[in-house]
Design a protein around this motif. Structure first.
Motif, short mmCIF file in Angstrom:
data_model
loop_
_atom_site.label_atom_id
_atom_site.label_comp_id
_atom_site.label_asym_id
_atom_site.label_seq_id
_atom_site.Cartn_x
_atom_site.Cartn_y
_atom_site.Cartn_z
N GLN A 2 0.82 -1.20 0.00
CA GLN A 2 0.00 0.00 0.00
C GLN A 2 0.86 1.26 0.00
O GLN A 2 1.92 1.29 0.63
CB GLN A 2 -0.88 0.01 1.25
CG GLN A 2 -1.81 -1.18 1.36
CD GLN A 2 -1.15 -2.37 2.05
OE1 GLN A 2 -0.01 -2.28 2.48
NE2 GLN A 2 -1.86 -3.47 2.12
N THR A 24 -4.61 10.22 -2.04
CA THR A 24 -5.07 8.97 -2.63
C THR A 24 -4.27 7.81 -2.05
O THR A 24 -3.09 7.96 -1.72
CB THR A 24 -4.94 8.96 -4.16
OG1 THR A 24 -3.57 9.16 -4.51
CG2 THR A 24 -5.80 10.03 -4.80
N VAL A 25 -4.94 6.69 -1.93
CA VAL A 25 -4.32 5.49 -1.38
C VAL A 25 -4.33 4.42 -2.47
O VAL A 25 -5.32 4.27 -3.19
CB VAL A 25 -5.08 4.99 -0.14
CG1 VAL A 25 -4.40 3.76 0.45
CG2 VAL A 25 -5.17 6.09 0.91
N GLU A 26 -3.25 3.68 -2.57
CA GLU A 26 -3.16 2.58 -3.52
C GLU A 26 -2.91 1.27 -2.79
O GLU A 26 -2.30 1.26 -1.72
CB GLU A 26 -2.01 2.83 -4.50
CG GLU A 26 -2.20 4.02 -5.41
CD GLU A 26 -0.99 4.23 -6.32
OE1 GLU A 26 -0.02 3.45 -6.22
OE2 GLU A 26 -1.02 5.18 -7.12
N SER A 29 -8.39 -1.55 -0.29
CA SER A 29 -9.77 -1.13 -0.57
C SER A 29 -10.49 -0.91 0.75
O SER A 29 -10.12 -1.46 1.79
CB SER A 29 -10.49 -2.18 -1.42
OG SER A 29 -10.51 -3.42 -0.75
N ASP A 71 -13.48 5.60 -3.35
CA ASP A 71 -13.08 4.78 -2.19
C ASP A 71 -11.71 5.16 -1.65
O ASP A 71 -11.48 5.15 -0.44
CB ASP A 71 -13.08 3.31 -2.62
CG ASP A 71 -12.72 2.38 -1.48
OD1 ASP A 71 -11.93 1.44 -1.69
OD2 ASP A 71 -13.23 2.59 -0.35
N ARG A 72 -10.77 5.48 -2.54
CA ARG A 72 -9.41 5.70 -2.09
C ARG A 72 -8.94 7.15 -2.31
O ARG A 72 -7.75 7.40 -2.45
CB ARG A 72 -8.48 4.72 -2.81
CG ARG A 72 -8.68 3.29 -2.33
CD ARG A 72 -7.94 2.30 -3.20
NE ARG A 72 -8.55 2.16 -4.51
CZ ARG A 72 -8.04 1.42 -5.49
NH1 ARG A 72 -6.90 0.78 -5.30
NH2 ARG A 72 -8.65 1.33 -6.64
N TRP A 93 -4.34 6.55 6.52
CA TRP A 93 -5.33 5.51 6.30
C TRP A 93 -5.09 4.36 7.27
O TRP A 93 -4.00 4.16 7.77
CB TRP A 93 -5.29 5.00 4.85
CG TRP A 93 -4.11 4.14 4.52
CD1 TRP A 93 -2.88 4.58 4.12
CD2 TRP A 93 -4.03 2.73 4.56
NE1 TRP A 93 -2.04 3.52 3.93
CE2 TRP A 93 -2.72 2.36 4.17
CE3 TRP A 93 -4.94 1.71 4.88
CZ2 TRP A 93 -2.31 1.04 4.10
CZ3 TRP A 93 -4.53 0.39 4.80
CH2 TRP A 93 -3.22 0.06 4.42
#
Lengths: 112, 110
Positions: A2, A24-26, A29, A71-72, A93
């Motif tokens: 992540q 933004t998060v990668e 989910s 969502d992210r 997050w």
């Protein structure tokens, strides 16, 4: 793995101008997302958190707002900045199951 | 009384020293505990979770004392690179909302 992105890294804005900071998060989910502010020499102040798309909880009254259009993706906004909005803005997050928080690199905002 | 309290320091120690920080919390329903490290002008980074039985990661040991409502962080054989601010974080049971301490500053000198 992540990763969490924030931009811009630094920002200088005049009083009364608008603000939009993006996070933004990668690689995950359904994260819980958080916005914090850290004033110079001070502790972390939780501003907003979100447990899902469109779900925003505010921790402190202020002239800032937050949105979670995807969502992210977590966005921090203001229509008119105040001098007191200067600070280090951090996005973080957690997964739904664990409370380990992971922070983005932050945006350093100076309001003049 | 603040919910989570830390001695701001600074703790000024020589290389090789052992140093310990405490963090007290007021909410007896607290369930999750963490230590973070924050370098100057950088984001906090997770150092370690704190488990009920205590846990160790190399030179770092974290412990929880529920009866007295505090967590501790012990750093052995301090390195210059350990210089930073150490933040404790507490979550109440079932809560998504963390409470951060203000941090303890550590300075390790040659």
């Amino acid at each position: 793995s992540q990763t969490i992105h924030q931009w811009p890294a630094t920002l200088v804005q005049p009083v009364g101008s608008p603000l939009s900071l993006e996070c933004t998060v990668e690689g995950t989910s359904n994260p819980n997302l958080y916005w914090y502010r850290q004033a110079a020499g001070r502790g972390l102040q939780l501003l907003f958190y979100s447990v899902g798309i469109g779900q925003i909880s505010s921790e402190v009254p202020q002239n800032l707002s937050a949105s979670r259009p995807q969502d992210r993706q977590f966005i921090l906004s203001s229509k008119k900045l105040l001098l007191s909005d200067s600070g280090f803005y951090l996005c973080a997050w957690t997964s739904g199951s664990w409370n380990e928080q992971f922070f983005g690199p932050g945006t350093r905002l100076t309001v003049l | 009384r603040k919910e989570v309290e830390q001695d701001p320091g600074p703790f000024n120690v020589p290389e090789g020293a052992t140093v310990a920080f405490n963090c007290t919390y007021s909410n007896s329903a607290s369930q999750s505990f963490f230590w973070y490290r924050q370098d100057c002008r950088k984001e906090p980074k997770l150092l370690m979770s704190v488990y009920s039985s205590g846990n160790e990661d190399g030179r770092f040991t974290a412990q929880l004392n529920r009866a007295s409502q505090y967590i501790s962080l012990l750093i052995r054989d301090s390195k210059l690179s350990d210089s930073a601010t150490y933040l404790c974080v507490v979550f109440a049971g079932g809560s998504y909302i963390p409470t951060f301490g203000r941090g303890t500053s550590l300075i390790v000198h040659p």
